[in-house]
Design a protein around this motif. Sequence first.
Motif, PDB file in Angstrom:
ATOM      1  N   ILE A   1      14.244 -23.011 -27.995  1.00 46.49           N
ATOM      2  CA  ILE A   1      15.416 -22.249 -28.437  1.00 46.49           C
ATOM      3  C   ILE A   1      15.787 -22.635 -29.870  1.00 46.49           C
ATOM      4  O   ILE A   1      16.070 -21.777 -30.713  1.00 46.49           O
ATOM      5  CB  ILE A   1      16.607 -22.449 -27.477  1.00 46.49           C
ATOM      6  N   ALA A   2      15.761 -23.924 -30.174  1.00 47.20           N
ATOM      7  CA  ALA A   2      16.064 -24.384 -31.541  1.00 47.20           C
ATOM      8  C   ALA A   2      15.058 -23.824 -32.537  1.00 47.20           C
ATOM      9  O   ALA A   2      15.425 -23.408 -33.641  1.00 47.20           O
ATOM     10  CB  ALA A   2      16.067 -25.902 -31.596  1.00 47.20           C
ATOM     11  N   ALA A   3      13.785 -23.777 -32.151  1.00 52.13           N
ATOM     12  CA  ALA A   3      12.747 -23.221 -33.030  1.00 52.13           C
ATOM     13  C   ALA A   3      12.947 -21.718 -33.219  1.00 52.13           C
ATOM     14  O   ALA A   3      12.731 -21.192 -34.315  1.00 52.13           O
ATOM     15  CB  ALA A   3      11.365 -23.514 -32.453  1.00 52.13           C
ATOM     16  N   ALA A   4      13.386 -21.028 -32.172  1.00 51.59           N
ATOM     17  CA  ALA A   4      13.648 -19.587 -32.266  1.00 51.59           C
ATOM     18  C   ALA A   4      14.818 -19.315 -33.205  1.00 51.59           C
ATOM     19  O   ALA A   4      14.759 -18.413 -34.049  1.00 51.59           O
ATOM     20  CB  ALA A   4      13.931 -19.013 -30.881  1.00 51.59           C
ATOM     21  N   VAL A   5      15.871 -20.109 -33.078  1.00 53.46           N
ATOM     22  CA  VAL A   5      17.040 -19.964 -33.955  1.00 53.46           C
ATOM     23  C   VAL A   5      16.634 -20.218 -35.403  1.00 53.46           C
ATOM     24  O   VAL A   5      17.048 -19.504 -36.314  1.00 53.46           O
ATOM     25  CB  VAL A   5      18.182 -20.912 -33.511  1.00 53.46           C
ATOM     26  N   ALA A   6      15.797 -21.224 -35.626  1.00 51.58           N
ATOM     27  CA  ALA A   6      15.336 -21.550 -36.984  1.00 51.58           C
ATOM     28  C   ALA A   6      14.537 -20.395 -37.587  1.00 51.58           C
ATOM     29  O   ALA A   6      14.628 -20.134 -38.786  1.00 51.58           O
ATOM     30  CB  ALA A   6      14.499 -22.825 -36.964  1.00 51.58           C
ATOM     31  N   LEU A   7      13.756 -19.703 -36.772  1.00 50.34           N
ATOM     32  CA  LEU A   7      12.989 -18.558 -37.271  1.00 50.34           C
ATOM     33  C   LEU A   7      13.909 -17.406 -37.659  1.00 50.34           C
ATOM     34  O   LEU A   7      13.597 -16.650 -38.583  1.00 50.34           O
ATOM     35  CB  LEU A   7      11.997 -18.066 -36.211  1.00 50.34           C
ATOM     36  N   LEU A   8      15.008 -17.251 -36.961  1.00 50.26           N
ATOM     37  CA  LEU A   8      15.937 -16.153 -37.241  1.00 50.26           C
ATOM     38  C   LEU A   8      16.885 -16.450 -38.386  1.00 50.26           C
ATOM     39  O   LEU A   8      17.437 -15.543 -38.986  1.00 50.26           O
ATOM     40  CB  LEU A   8      16.759 -15.834 -35.984  1.00 50.26           C
ATOM     41  N   THR A   9      17.088 -17.730 -38.697  1.00 53.15           N
ATOM     42  CA  THR A   9      18.019 -18.131 -39.733  1.00 53.15           C
ATOM     43  C   THR A   9      17.355 -18.035 -41.101  1.00 53.15           C
ATOM     44  O   THR A   9      16.279 -18.598 -41.299  1.00 53.15           O
ATOM     45  CB  THR A   9      18.489 -19.582 -39.501  1.00 53.15           C
ATOM     46  N   PRO A  10      17.988 -17.332 -42.055  1.00 56.06           N
ATOM     47  CA  PRO A  10      17.411 -17.266 -43.402  1.00 56.06           C
ATOM     48  C   PRO A  10      17.359 -18.655 -44.024  1.00 56.06           C
ATOM     49  O   PRO A  10      18.277 -19.447 -43.850  1.00 56.06           O
ATOM     50  CB  PRO A  10      18.361 -16.371 -44.180  1.00 56.06           C
TER      51      PRO A  10
ATOM     52  N   THR B   1      14.263 -29.785 -21.496  1.00 53.89           N
ATOM     53  CA  THR B   1      13.925 -30.376 -22.798  1.00 53.89           C
ATOM     54  C   THR B   1      13.077 -29.409 -23.618  1.00 53.89           C
ATOM     55  O   THR B   1      13.362 -29.166 -24.794  1.00 53.89           O
ATOM     56  CB  THR B   1      13.157 -31.702 -22.602  1.00 53.89           C
ATOM     57  N   ARG B   2      12.039 -28.853 -23.002  1.00 55.19           N
ATOM     58  CA  ARG B   2      11.182 -27.894 -23.711  1.00 55.19           C
ATOM     59  C   ARG B   2      11.987 -26.652 -24.064  1.00 55.19           C
ATOM     60  O   ARG B   2      11.838 -26.101 -25.157  1.00 55.19           O
ATOM     61  CB  ARG B   2       9.974 -27.506 -22.863  1.00 55.19           C
ATOM     62  N   ALA B   3      12.830 -26.205 -23.157  1.00 51.04           N
ATOM     63  CA  ALA B   3      13.646 -25.019 -23.401  1.00 51.04           C
ATOM     64  C   ALA B   3      14.545 -25.222 -24.624  1.00 51.04           C
ATOM     65  O   ALA B   3      14.638 -24.350 -25.486  1.00 51.04           O
ATOM     66  CB  ALA B   3      14.487 -24.700 -22.163  1.00 51.04           C
ATOM     67  N   ALA B   4      15.191 -26.376 -24.705  1.00 51.30           N
ATOM     68  CA  ALA B   4      16.071 -26.672 -25.850  1.00 51.30           C
ATOM     69  C   ALA B   4      15.287 -26.677 -27.157  1.00 51.30           C
ATOM     70  O   ALA B   4      15.741 -26.144 -28.183  1.00 51.30           O
ATOM     71  CB  ALA B   4      16.780 -28.000 -25.643  1.00 51.30           C
ATOM     72  N   SER B   5      14.097 -27.246 -27.118  1.00 50.60           N
ATOM     73  CA  SER B   5      13.250 -27.310 -28.306  1.00 50.60           C
ATOM     74  C   SER B   5      12.805 -25.911 -28.745  1.00 50.60           C
ATOM     75  O   SER B   5      12.839 -25.572 -29.938  1.00 50.60           O
ATOM     76  CB  SER B   5      12.034 -28.190 -28.015  1.00 50.60           C
TER      77      SER B   5
ATOM     78  N   LEU C   1      16.733 -20.804 -19.612  1.00 42.99           N
ATOM     79  CA  LEU C   1      15.301 -20.756 -19.933  1.00 42.99           C
ATOM     80  C   LEU C   1      14.506 -21.698 -19.033  1.00 42.99           C
ATOM     81  O   LEU C   1      13.344 -21.438 -18.724  1.00 42.99           O
ATOM     82  CB  LEU C   1      15.067 -21.103 -21.409  1.00 42.99           C
ATOM     83  N   ALA C   2      15.132 -22.751 -18.579  1.00 44.57           N
ATOM     84  CA  ALA C   2      14.453 -23.719 -17.705  1.00 44.57           C
ATOM     85  C   ALA C   2      14.124 -23.118 -16.336  1.00 44.57           C
ATOM     86  O   ALA C   2      13.313 -23.677 -15.597  1.00 44.57           O
ATOM     87  CB  ALA C   2      15.292 -24.973 -17.548  1.00 44.57           C
ATOM     88  N   THR C   3      14.703 -21.959 -16.007  1.00 42.93           N
ATOM     89  CA  THR C   3      14.369 -21.294 -14.738  1.00 42.93           C
ATOM     90  C   THR C   3      13.017 -20.583 -14.817  1.00 42.93           C
ATOM     91  O   THR C   3      12.448 -20.223 -13.799  1.00 42.93           O
ATOM     92  CB  THR C   3      15.459 -20.268 -14.332  1.00 42.93           C
TER      93      THR C   3
ATOM     94  N   ILE D   1       6.903 -18.840 -32.567  1.00 43.72           N
ATOM     95  CA  ILE D   1       7.822 -19.945 -32.304  1.00 43.72           C
ATOM     96  C   ILE D   1       7.020 -21.199 -31.973  1.00 43.72           C
ATOM     97  O   ILE D   1       6.086 -21.148 -31.173  1.00 43.72           O
ATOM     98  CB  ILE D   1       8.763 -19.610 -31.118  1.00 43.72           C
ATOM     99  N   ARG D   2       7.386 -22.321 -32.606  1.00 44.21           N
ATOM    100  CA  ARG D   2       6.723 -23.593 -32.335  1.00 44.21           C
ATOM    101  C   ARG D   2       6.929 -23.944 -30.862  1.00 44.21           C
ATOM    102  O   ARG D   2       8.049 -23.946 -30.357  1.00 44.21           O
ATOM    103  CB  ARG D   2       7.312 -24.687 -33.229  1.00 44.21           C
ATOM    104  N   GLY D   3       5.846 -24.181 -30.150  1.00 41.03           N
ATOM    105  CA  GLY D   3       5.928 -24.526 -28.740  1.00 41.03           C
ATOM    106  C   GLY D   3       5.611 -23.370 -27.803  1.00 41.03           C
ATOM    107  O   GLY D   3       5.596 -23.543 -26.593  1.00 41.03           O
ATOM    108  N   ILE D   4       5.367 -22.179 -28.382  1.00 43.86           N
ATOM    109  CA  ILE D   4       5.023 -21.011 -27.566  1.00 43.86           C
ATOM    110  C   ILE D   4       3.607 -20.569 -27.918  1.00 43.86           C
ATOM    111  O   ILE D   4       3.334 -20.160 -29.041  1.00 43.86           O
ATOM    112  CB  ILE D   4       5.992 -19.830 -27.817  1.00 43.86           C
ATOM    113  N   GLY D   5       2.733 -20.658 -26.937  1.00 46.31           N
ATOM    114  CA  GLY D   5       1.373 -20.171 -27.099  1.00 46.31           C
ATOM    115  C   GLY D   5       1.208 -18.855 -26.353  1.00 46.31           C
ATOM    116  O   GLY D   5       2.175 -18.305 -25.819  1.00 46.31           O
TER     117      GLY D   5
END
Length: 104
Positions: free
Chosen positions: A53-62, A47-51, A38-40, A8-12
């Motif tokens: 999560i959006a990247a995770a959804v994009a990876l799961l979406t065909p 802001t980072r959490a939203a970004s 996720l912000a907890t 996921i973009r943003g996760i190292g």
Amino acid sequence: MKPAIIDIRGIGPAAAATLREHGISTIKRLAGMSPADLATVPGFSETRAASVIAAAVALLTPKAGKGRSTEKAKTAKGDKKGKKDKKGKKDKKNKKDKRGKSKK
């Protein structure tokens, strides 16, 4: 190959370890979270959490646009039988005259 949470973009590696410590070890679980939840997790603002999560959804979406569509593929193969070329002239290949004989 199934993508991992580190894809996921943003996760190292460090963020992946922190997420694992908080019970978040799959992309599906991460994608289903709200930014506030996720912000907890330490290191994640809303802001980072939203970004992330959006990247995770994009990876799961065909991906819908991967490759050419059937219609474009047919056109790209050059089925020009009787169609006009760029200059407006008709392609005479495999055309027959009124008597049924090929014009060549």
